[in-house]
Design a protein around this motif. Structure first.
Motif, PDB file in Angstrom:
ATOM      1  N   ASP A 198       0.801  -1.225   0.000  1.00 32.36           N
ATOM      2  CA  ASP A 198       0.000   0.000   0.000  1.00 32.36           C
ATOM      3  C   ASP A 198       0.834   1.275   0.000  1.00 32.36           C
ATOM      4  OD1 ASP A 198      -2.321  -1.416  -0.174  1.00 32.36           O
ATOM      5  OD2 ASP A 198      -2.953  -1.073   1.900  1.00 32.36           O
ATOM      6  N   ARG A 199       2.073   1.220   0.454  1.00 28.21           N
ATOM      7  CA  ARG A 199       2.929   2.399   0.470  1.00 28.21           C
ATOM      8  C   ARG A 199       3.724   2.552  -0.825  1.00 28.21           C
ATOM      9  NH1 ARG A 199       5.450   3.667   5.744  1.00 28.21           N
ATOM     10  NH2 ARG A 199       5.935   5.557   4.589  1.00 28.21           N
ATOM     11  N   ARG A 256      -1.115   1.059  -4.613  1.00 27.67           N
ATOM     12  CA  ARG A 256      -2.124   2.088  -4.872  1.00 27.67           C
ATOM     13  C   ARG A 256      -2.889   1.790  -6.159  1.00 27.67           C
ATOM     14  NH1 ARG A 256       2.149   4.943  -2.749  1.00 27.67           N
ATOM     15  NH2 ARG A 256       2.922   5.657  -4.746  1.00 27.67           N
ATOM     16  N   ARG A 273      -5.913  -0.430  -5.567  1.00 24.92           N
ATOM     17  CA  ARG A 273      -7.098   0.216  -4.999  1.00 24.92           C
ATOM     18  C   ARG A 273      -7.901   0.985  -6.038  1.00 24.92           C
ATOM     19  NH1 ARG A 273      -3.567   2.037  -0.225  1.00 24.92           N
ATOM     20  NH2 ARG A 273      -3.220   3.757  -1.670  1.00 24.92           N
ATOM     21  N   THR A 274      -7.248   1.396  -7.134  1.00 30.71           N
ATOM     22  CA  THR A 274      -7.953   2.188  -8.145  1.00 30.71           C
ATOM     23  C   THR A 274      -8.552   1.332  -9.242  1.00 30.71           C
ATOM     24  OG1 THR A 274      -5.932   2.573  -9.406  1.00 30.71           O
ATOM     25  CG2 THR A 274      -6.528   4.225  -7.743  1.00 30.71           C
TER      26      THR A 274
END
Length: 192
Positions: free
Chosen positions: A181-182, A187, A190-191
């Motif tokens: 997630d970092r 990321r 998540r999109t």
């Protein structure tokens, strides 16, 4: 895109590399144990070579910064050598050459494309680096057409599938857990 390495990038790249260094050492044992399975055509054993090339592609896909593929592959090879790989310290030079292959693929897209075709290309070029190293270092005593050429081709195929495509799916699987997630790879999950 910021190409500066964060402390987190260094730590995660090192974790990937050390974990695969241990896998490399163990894979060397599997490689030797598998010799009889490929006795019918010894160059075909290179079809399982790609495991040794995963950290170059995985590191590039996760860290997404110049040098990540090279760092992960070279450090993994170093760890393997330190653990007592039967191929010794030569594996460190081999890891550098292999890591350069993936690095060239990511650099060709200016570290902006991390899709499946880019990962497959990174795997293929890592395999090409491995094949060339083996062609001129480890396999020089073997016949050109009966062994060295098929071995090189099988290495590239294996790297494309296992390290390239497999590395891409492994990155997606890790992102799916939230572990990335970092990172941009996390990321993106998540999109989508």
């Amino acid at each position: 895109m910021n190409h500066r390495w964060r402390t987190l990038d260094i730590v995660v790249a090192a974790v990937i590399a050390v974990a695969f260094g241990v896998i490399f050492w163990a894979w060397g044992l599997v490689w030797r144990a598998a010799d009889p399975l490929f006795a019918f055509f010894p160059p075909s054993q290179a079809l399982i070579y790609g495991v040794w090339l995963v950290p170059a592609v995985l590191g590039g896909l996760v860290i997404r910064k110049p040098g990540a593929a090279l760092f992960c592959e070279a450090l993994a090879a170093t760890v393997s050598a330190l653990l007592g790989s039967e191929w010794g310290g030569v594996t460190i030079a081999q890891g550098l050459i292999q890591g350069l292959g993936a690095e060239v693929a990511f650099a060709a897209f200016r570290y902006r494309s991390f899709k499946l075709p880019t990962a497959a290309l990174a795997g293929a070029l890592t395999g090409l680096g491995a094949a060339l190293f083996d062609f001129f270092v480890w396999n020089t005593e073997y016949a050109l057409w009966a062994y060295r050429i098929p071995y090189a081709l099988f290495t590239i195929v294996s790297a494309t599938v296992i390290a390239g495509v497999g590395g891409w799916y492994l990155t997606r699987a890790l992102a799916g857990t939230g572990a990335l997630d970092r990172f941009a790879a996390g990321r993106e999950r998540r999109t989508v």
